[in-house]
Write a protein that holds these residues in place. Structure first.
Motif, PDB file in Angstrom:
ATOM      1  N   ILE A  37      31.047  53.358  41.070  1.00 21.71           N
ATOM      2  CA  ILE A  37      31.353  54.770  41.330  1.00 21.71           C
ATOM      3  C   ILE A  37      32.865  54.976  41.370  1.00 21.71           C
ATOM      4  CG2 ILE A  37      31.234  56.576  43.100  1.00 21.71           C
ATOM      5  CD1 ILE A  37      28.439  55.503  43.803  1.00 21.71           C
ATOM      6  N   GLU A  38      33.288  56.090  40.798  1.00 20.52           N
ATOM      7  CA  GLU A  38      34.717  56.415  40.750  1.00 20.52           C
ATOM      8  C   GLU A  38      34.960  57.717  41.514  1.00 20.52           C
ATOM      9  OE1 GLU A  38      37.855  55.981  37.253  1.00 20.52           O
ATOM     10  OE2 GLU A  38      36.521  57.679  36.913  1.00 20.52           O
ATOM     11  N   GLY A  39      35.789  57.644  42.534  1.00 19.95           N
ATOM     12  CA  GLY A  39      36.114  58.841  43.313  1.00 19.95           C
ATOM     13  C   GLY A  39      35.035  59.182  44.319  1.00 19.95           C
ATOM     14  N   PRO A  40      35.315  60.191  45.146  1.00 20.64           N
ATOM     15  CA  PRO A  40      34.353  60.585  46.189  1.00 20.64           C
ATOM     16  C   PRO A  40      33.169  61.344  45.593  1.00 20.64           C
ATOM     17  CG  PRO A  40      36.237  62.074  46.177  1.00 20.64           C
ATOM     18  CD  PRO A  40      36.549  60.998  45.185  1.00 20.64           C
ATOM     19  N   GLY A  41      32.069  61.328  46.328  1.00 21.60           N
ATOM     20  CA  GLY A  41      30.894  62.065  45.895  1.00 21.60           C
ATOM     21  C   GLY A  41      31.108  63.564  45.997  1.00 21.60           C
ATOM     22  N   GLU A  42      30.412  64.328  45.151  1.00 17.25           N
ATOM     23  CA  GLU A  42      30.516  65.784  45.142  1.00 17.25           C
ATOM     24  C   GLU A  42      29.153  66.391  45.485  1.00 17.25           C
ATOM     25  OE1 GLU A  42      31.825  66.935  41.254  1.00 17.25           O
ATOM     26  OE2 GLU A  42      33.148  65.188  41.064  1.00 17.25           O
ATOM     27  N   ALA A  43      29.190  67.398  46.354  1.00 20.63           N
ATOM     28  CA  ALA A  43      27.946  68.090  46.681  1.00 20.63           C
ATOM     29  C   ALA A  43      27.384  68.708  45.401  1.00 20.63           C
ATOM     30  CB  ALA A  43      28.204  69.164  47.728  1.00 20.63           C
ATOM     31  N   ASP A  49      28.029  59.043  29.381  1.00 19.10           N
ATOM     32  CA  ASP A  49      28.199  60.331  30.063  1.00 19.10           C
ATOM     33  C   ASP A  49      27.278  60.486  31.272  1.00 19.10           C
ATOM     34  OD1 ASP A  49      30.109  61.131  28.185  1.00 19.10           O
ATOM     35  OD2 ASP A  49      28.583  61.912  26.821  1.00 19.10           O
ATOM     36  N   GLU A  50      26.597  59.447  31.659  1.00 20.96           N
ATOM     37  CA  GLU A  50      25.668  59.550  32.784  1.00 20.96           C
ATOM     38  C   GLU A  50      26.420  59.675  34.105  1.00 20.96           C
ATOM     39  OE1 GLU A  50      21.579  57.316  32.273  1.00 20.96           O
ATOM     40  OE2 GLU A  50      23.235  55.965  31.767  1.00 20.96           O
ATOM     41  N   LEU A 107      26.526  64.148  43.795  1.00 19.98           N
ATOM     42  CA  LEU A 107      26.872  63.656  42.466  1.00 19.98           C
ATOM     43  C   LEU A 107      27.994  62.619  42.554  1.00 19.98           C
ATOM     44  CD1 LEU A 107      27.241  65.755  39.251  1.00 19.98           C
ATOM     45  CD2 LEU A 107      29.066  64.157  39.889  1.00 19.98           C
ATOM     46  N   HIS A 108      27.800  61.492  41.868  1.00 19.91           N
ATOM     47  CA  HIS A 108      28.808  60.438  41.801  1.00 19.91           C
ATOM     48  C   HIS A 108      29.143  60.170  40.332  1.00 19.91           C
ATOM     49  CE1 HIS A 108      27.867  59.403  46.037  1.00 19.91           C
ATOM     50  NE2 HIS A 108      26.611  59.609  45.672  1.00 19.91           N
ATOM     51  N   ARG A 109      30.423  60.131  40.041  1.00 18.24           N
ATOM     52  CA  ARG A 109      30.848  59.827  38.670  1.00 18.24           C
ATOM     53  C   ARG A 109      31.062  58.323  38.543  1.00 18.24           C
ATOM     54  NH1 ARG A 109      31.289  64.566  36.325  1.00 18.24           N
ATOM     55  NH2 ARG A 109      31.742  66.388  37.637  1.00 18.24           N
ATOM     56  N   LEU A 110      30.645  57.796  37.395  1.00 14.64           N
ATOM     57  CA  LEU A 110      30.735  56.359  37.150  1.00 14.64           C
ATOM     58  C   LEU A 110      31.961  56.037  36.315  1.00 14.64           C
ATOM     59  CD1 LEU A 110      26.955  55.822  36.302  1.00 14.64           C
ATOM     60  CD2 LEU A 110      28.109  55.219  38.441  1.00 14.64           C
ATOM     61  N   ARG A 111      32.530  54.879  36.554  1.00 18.09           N
ATOM     62  CA  ARG A 111      33.723  54.469  35.811  1.00 18.09           C
ATOM     63  C   ARG A 111      33.445  54.440  34.315  1.00 18.09           C
ATOM     64  NH1 ARG A 111      34.120  49.595  39.060  1.00 18.09           N
ATOM     65  NH2 ARG A 111      33.993  48.520  37.037  1.00 18.09           N
ATOM     66  N   ALA A 112      34.477  54.740  33.544  1.00 19.70           N
ATOM     67  CA  ALA A 112      34.329  54.790  32.087  1.00 19.70           C
ATOM     68  C   ALA A 112      33.940  53.437  31.512  1.00 19.70           C
ATOM     69  CB  ALA A 112      35.624  55.291  31.445  1.00 19.70           C
ATOM     70  N   PRO A 148      14.881  54.198  51.795  1.00 17.13           N
ATOM     71  CA  PRO A 148      16.168  54.046  51.108  1.00 17.13           C
ATOM     72  C   PRO A 148      16.563  55.324  50.395  1.00 17.13           C
ATOM     73  CG  PRO A 148      14.427  52.968  49.869  1.00 17.13           C
ATOM     74  CD  PRO A 148      13.814  53.385  51.168  1.00 17.13           C
ATOM     75  N   ASP A 149      17.836  55.476  50.120  1.00 16.28           N
ATOM     76  CA  ASP A 149      18.321  56.672  49.427  1.00 16.28           C
ATOM     77  C   ASP A 149      17.658  56.821  48.059  1.00 16.28           C
ATOM     78  OD1 ASP A 149      19.957  57.123  51.551  1.00 16.28           O
ATOM     79  OD2 ASP A 149      21.843  56.721  50.505  1.00 16.28           O
ATOM     80  N   TYR A 150      17.449  58.072  47.705  1.00 17.67           N
ATOM     81  CA  TYR A 150      16.963  58.396  46.358  1.00 17.67           C
ATOM     82  C   TYR A 150      18.134  58.255  45.402  1.00 17.67           C
ATOM     83  CZ  TYR A 150      15.323  61.379  42.481  1.00 17.67           C
ATOM     84  OH  TYR A 150      14.974  61.888  41.263  1.00 17.67           O
ATOM     85  N   VAL A 151      17.914  57.611  44.265  1.00 12.19           N
ATOM     86  CA  VAL A 151      18.964  57.408  43.265  1.00 12.19           C
ATOM     87  C   VAL A 151      18.401  57.702  41.889  1.00 12.19           C
ATOM     88  CG1 VAL A 151      20.610  55.779  42.259  1.00 12.19           C
ATOM     89  CG2 VAL A 151      20.013  55.600  44.684  1.00 12.19           C
ATOM     90  N   VAL A 152      19.107  58.497  41.096  1.00 10.88           N
ATOM     91  CA  VAL A 152      18.682  58.807  39.732  1.00 10.88           C
ATOM     92  C   VAL A 152      19.927  58.939  38.853  1.00 10.88           C
ATOM     93  CG1 VAL A 152      18.650  61.318  40.143  1.00 10.88           C
ATOM     94  CG2 VAL A 152      17.242  60.336  38.302  1.00 10.88           C
ATOM     95  N   ARG A 153      19.823  58.484  37.614  1.00 10.45           N
ATOM     96  CA  ARG A 153      20.919  58.642  36.656  1.00 10.45           C
ATOM     97  C   ARG A 153      20.570  59.781  35.701  1.00 10.45           C
ATOM     98  NH1 ARG A 153      20.458  53.089  35.212  1.00 10.45           N
ATOM     99  NH2 ARG A 153      20.352  53.766  33.033  1.00 10.45           N
ATOM    100  N   CYS A 154      21.557  60.637  35.426  1.00 13.65           N
ATOM    101  CA  CYS A 154      21.308  61.802  34.575  1.00 13.65           C
ATOM    102  C   CYS A 154      22.471  62.040  33.608  1.00 13.65           C
ATOM    103  CB  CYS A 154      21.124  63.076  35.404  1.00 13.65           C
ATOM    104  SG  CYS A 154      19.690  63.075  36.515  1.00 13.65           S
TER     105      CYS A 154
END
Length: 261
Positions: A158-164, A182-183, A171-176, A194-200
């Motif tokens: 993950i890159e940077g802080p999460g966004e509501a 673009d996910e 929303l979490h942005r992934l490193r290039a 456990p936390d719900y996790v999905v890639r989109c």
């Protein structure tokens, strides 16, 4: 000089009459009638065969590889055995009983039903395919599902802080260089689990959403991995979709007592 005319005897007259009369033959011979009857029979059989075959062929063309049969088949995948309706199985080659490496399903959301006469447009029309959920059930190759991979794997990408985001998602942005293109990663806290996790891959506008924008995998049964894809237009239903898919698979497991939480 006189000539005496010879008188013809009755026998001679009859012989002459017989020779001069035309041969009397039947207008339609028995051989011709038999051949005609045979041809008519063959044509009748061909007509029936074409009629039945045409209906069969037309039905299979209209189904276009789908099945509207709710009959269940039993599949053994790894250490698990599951019974699934034929109309929920995407590919004809997978609609047979026995051992299988994987099985691919599609289900209408929110009914969680396979292909049928009443909902066939959602399966046949690409423009309506966002109303489908796509599942792939296989033996697990990883010890953790997507939720379980959040801390040991995804958190380091993950890159940077999460966004509501919305609907309780972050929303979490992934490193290039993470290899996910673009996910983005969406997470949400789940009470008692456990936390719900999905890639989109989020579309630029809602109308550009596809039927497989988002994907997530969960563990079910003894050793099954259920990878499922759905449209980002249904992210507001993320919690219900996750629960419905787990329930759908668990209810069809022959070894239900081994099903985990």
């Amino acid at each position: 000089m006189f000539f005496l005319r010879r008188t013809e005897t009755p026998r001679a007259v009859m012989s002459h009459a017989t020779q001069s009369a035309p041969d009397e033959q039947p207008l339609l011979s028995m051989g011709f009638l038999l051949r005609t009857t045979a041809v008519i029979s063959v044509l009748a059989i061909l007509t029936v065969a074409i009629s039945i075959g045409g209906r069969w062929f037309g039905r299979h063309i209209s189904l276009a590889g789908n099945s509207d049969s709710p009959a269940e088949i039993t599949l053994t995948i790894g250490r698990d055995t599951v019974k699934l309706p034929k109309n929920a199985i995407r590919f004809p080659s997978q609609r047979h009983e026995g051992a299988a490496e994987r099985v691919d399903l599609y289900l209408a959301w929110p009914e969680m039903r396979g292909y049928g006469k009443d909902n066939h447009l959602r399966f046949d029309d690409v423009a309506q395919s966002s109303g489908l959920l796509f599942l792939q059930i296989a033996q697990s190759t990883m010890s953790r599902d997507m939720s379980g991979r959040l801390e040991p794997i995804y958190s380091h990408l993950i890159e940077g802080p999460g966004e509501a985001f919305r609907d309780g998602l972050t929303l979490h942005r992934l490193r290039a260089d993470a290899g996910y293109g673009d996910e983005v990663l969406l997470t949400a806290a789940v009470k008692g689990g456990p936390d719900y996790v999905v890639r989109c891959i989020l579309p630029s506008t809602p109308d550009k959403a596809t039927s497989g924008d988002c994907q997530r995998d969960i563990k079910v049964g003894k050793d099954l991995s259920v990878l499922y894809r759905f449209s980002s237009s249904h992210l507001d239903d993320w919690e219900h979709i996750d629960a419905a898919i787990r329930t759908f698979v668990e209810a069809r497991l022959m070894n239900r007592s081994a099903t985990g939480p």
